[in-house]
Design an enzyme around this catalytic site. Structure first.
Site, PDB file in Angstrom:
ATOM      1  CB  CYS A 380      -8.681   0.251   2.049  1.00 31.76           C
ATOM      2  SG  CYS A 380      -8.310   1.026   3.631  1.00 31.76           S
ATOM      3  CG  HIS A 520      -4.020  -0.711   0.676  1.00 31.50           C
ATOM      4  ND1 HIS A 520      -4.656   0.179  -0.157  1.00 31.50           N
ATOM      5  CD2 HIS A 520      -4.359  -0.357   1.944  1.00 31.50           C
ATOM      6  CE1 HIS A 520      -5.331   1.048   0.572  1.00 31.50           C
ATOM      7  NE2 HIS A 520      -5.173   0.748   1.851  1.00 31.50           N
ATOM      8  CD  GLU A 522      -3.469  -1.211  -3.442  1.00 35.59           C
ATOM      9  OE1 GLU A 522      -3.703  -0.137  -2.862  1.00 35.59           O
ATOM     10  OE2 GLU A 522      -4.083  -2.265  -3.203  1.00 35.59           O
TER      11      GLU A 522
END
Length: 548
Positions: A380, A520, A522
């Site tokens: 990001c 993202h 993760e």
């Protein structure tokens, strides 16, 4: 029709209700059941989206675009069940819904009250999707006795009485403090916490007792007697070396057995714990170590980057190495040369964030990684800073910057290679945004598709895929009009939105592993299914020639 398990906490906060809920969900799955986990938060914010990371920690984002509590990340990591908007609600959202209905005349002019209108709204929320799963696990935020939590406790009291007998149970987490002066575990705080529950019409079926010391059988029997639960429903919860040990530890302590007994499910299906045995084997029998520097804005509170830290652990499991992360405040590199700080690391990660503070330090870290050929993952804001770094130092744009920073300063200082995202395609319609819009819920949120260049590094990372879908949370975007200039300079745009307008992924040419992504990754990583980018980032760090 789902059976309901309500999870509450007492004595103090941060006992691990979210982890216990997630571990219990995983244990029920291991016995062949389907589950969904929900979080009910008493705070008055409509959602965590506009709350400071220092205040609330990470904002977890779902596929369908909800900004939620970080506990939903635990739920997904342990069960693999993708969370939805309907899996998280706050008092603010409940009251907002009630007031919107009142404005529309839905209550036919009646006086609006906590009971029944607010509690009915909570109960309606609980039942969403109940026909889809065997068990619905609902965690109530805060601790019993908190005034803001009372509507939720009253709602689950009513809900439990309205359901057929045996469809709802209550699991309560408490603390057993140890007094070193007397050498004793004290059960009185647990007794008082249960008494507080009973005073509002709730009685726990299962007690999970957090303790730093073994709980003697005499104390378990005492707790059972004074708290009116079965002795085998008093479950010890000790500190663990890793959160991923929780399913095995709770199983050994008998939590899943106690839950099924409370529902009178007998005989119970035998559990298959092989998934979690493999997870712990990979954690405990690592064959090496890699050091990863995380250059962020909110490093004083690791919960602000909770999913990033966990995804790195997952990447280590996939490569059978132990990841040693170090959190470094990006502002340091605005004053000092990053080289002395970063030369010991085998990988550099720059995560997301908002605002200008620390961004010049992130840019310095990206430059170091690019020039020194250190594996780099930018997420990001970390991708945007990598683009600005390349624009300044490779593409002859020394004043390159972000419109976000000019907007903060109230003046034009940069050539904005990163601009405010004014419109994008979501499903079958176009979304439009202005800088003056409300902050909450107005970003590009949730799962969006990216098309990958077939011969790119990122396509290899995703096992040759040319299309992926991942979760976003941003309101600024790299400007595609600079694509040709930046690609000529050496930064490849290897992933784009389906309409070709929004850059999703960049990677540096002539570099072993340098990738920035606007999304993202993760958020979808799990210990038994690591995010491909984290898995390959750790692999690249593991193969770094400086690794000893």
């Amino acid at each position: 029709m789902a059976r309901y398990i309500f999870i509450t906490g007492g004595v103090v906060s941060s006992l691990g209700k979210g982890l216990a809920s997630a571990a219990l969900g995983a244990l029920l799955q291991a016995r062949g059941y389907t589950v969904r986990l929900r979080k009910l938060d008493p705070y008055l914010n409509v959602d965590p989206g506009t709350m400071s990371p220092f205040e609330h920690g990470e904002v977890f984002v779902t596929d369908d675009g909800a900004e939620t509590d970080l506990d939903l990340g635990h739920y997904e990591r342990f069960t693999g069940v993708p969370a939805r908007k309907t899996d998280s609600v706050s008092s603010g959202r409940i009251y907002s819904n009630v007031l919107e209905k009142e404005r529309r005349g839905a209550y036919l002019g009646k006086t609006i009250q906590v009971i029944p209108h607010v509690t009915n709204e909570i109960k309606d929320f609980l039942t969403i999707g109940e026909d889809e799963v065997d068990f619905m696990l609902c965690e109530i935020g805060g601790t019993v006795g908190d005034i803001e939590g009372l509507p939720f406790f009253e709602a689950i009291r009513q809900f439990s009485h309205e359901r057929p007998r045996g469809e709802c149970i209550l699991m309560h987490l408490t603390l057993l403090p140890y007094l070193a002066a007397s050498g004793e575990l004290k059960t009185k705080p647990t007794q008082h916490s249960v008494k507080e529950l009973q005073s509002i019409g709730l009685a726990p079926d299962i007690l999970v007792c957090r303790s730093e010391h073994p709980i003697p059988e005499k104390e378990r029997a005492k707790i059972a007697l004074f708290c009116n639960v079965r002795p085998d429903a008093v479950i010890p919860a000790y500190d663990l070396k890793s959160i991923y040990e929780a399913p095995l530890a709770y199983h050994a302590a008998g939590l899943d057995r106690a839950v099924l007994d409370a529902f009178q499910i007998s005989p119970a299906p035998r559990p298959d714990m092989s998934r979690w045995e493999d997870v712990m084997d990979r954690l405990e029998n690592a064959e090496g170590e890699v050091k990863i520097a995380i250059i962020g804005k909110y490093t004083q509170l690791e919960d602000a980057y909770k999913s990033v830290g966990e995804a790195l652990t997952h990447g280590g499991m996939a490569n059978r190495v132990r990841v040693k992360p170090k959190w470094i405040d990006a502002e340091i590199f605005e004053r000092e040369d990053p080289a002395p700080y970063l030369e010991e690391f085998h990988g550099i990660l720059v995560p997301g964030g908002f605002g200008e503070r620390g961004t010049e330090g992130m840019i310095a870290a990206a430059r170091y990684a690019r020039e020194k050929k250190v594996p780099y993952l930018g997420i990001c804001l970390g991708m945007q800073m990598a683009v600005i770094e390349s624009a300044r130092n490779l593409a002859d744009m020394p004043d390159a910057g972000s419109e976000e920073f000019d907007h903060e300063a109230g003046e034009t200082r940069f050539t904005p290679v990163v601009y405010h995202l004014k419109e994008w395609v979501q499903g079958n319609h176009k979304v439009e945004r202005k800088l003056t819009d409300d902050k909450g819920g107005t970003m590009r949120l949730g799962a969006y598709t990216a098309h990958l260049a077939p011969d790119s590094l990122v396509s290899q990372v995703y096992d040759g895929a040319t299309e992926i879908e991942d979760r976003h949370r941003h309101r600024y975007e790299v400007d595609a009009k600079y694509r040709e200039k930046l690609e000529t300079a050496g930064l490849r745009f290897s992933g784009m939105s389906p309409d070709g307008r929004l850059p999703e992924i960049v990677e540096a040419r002539d570099h072993p592993w340098f990738i920035g992504v606007q999304f993202h990754p993760e958020l979808k990583s799990k210990p038994f299914d690591p995010a491909p980018l984290f898995r390959d980032f750790v692999r690249a760090a593991k193969e770094d020639e400086r690794l000893v």
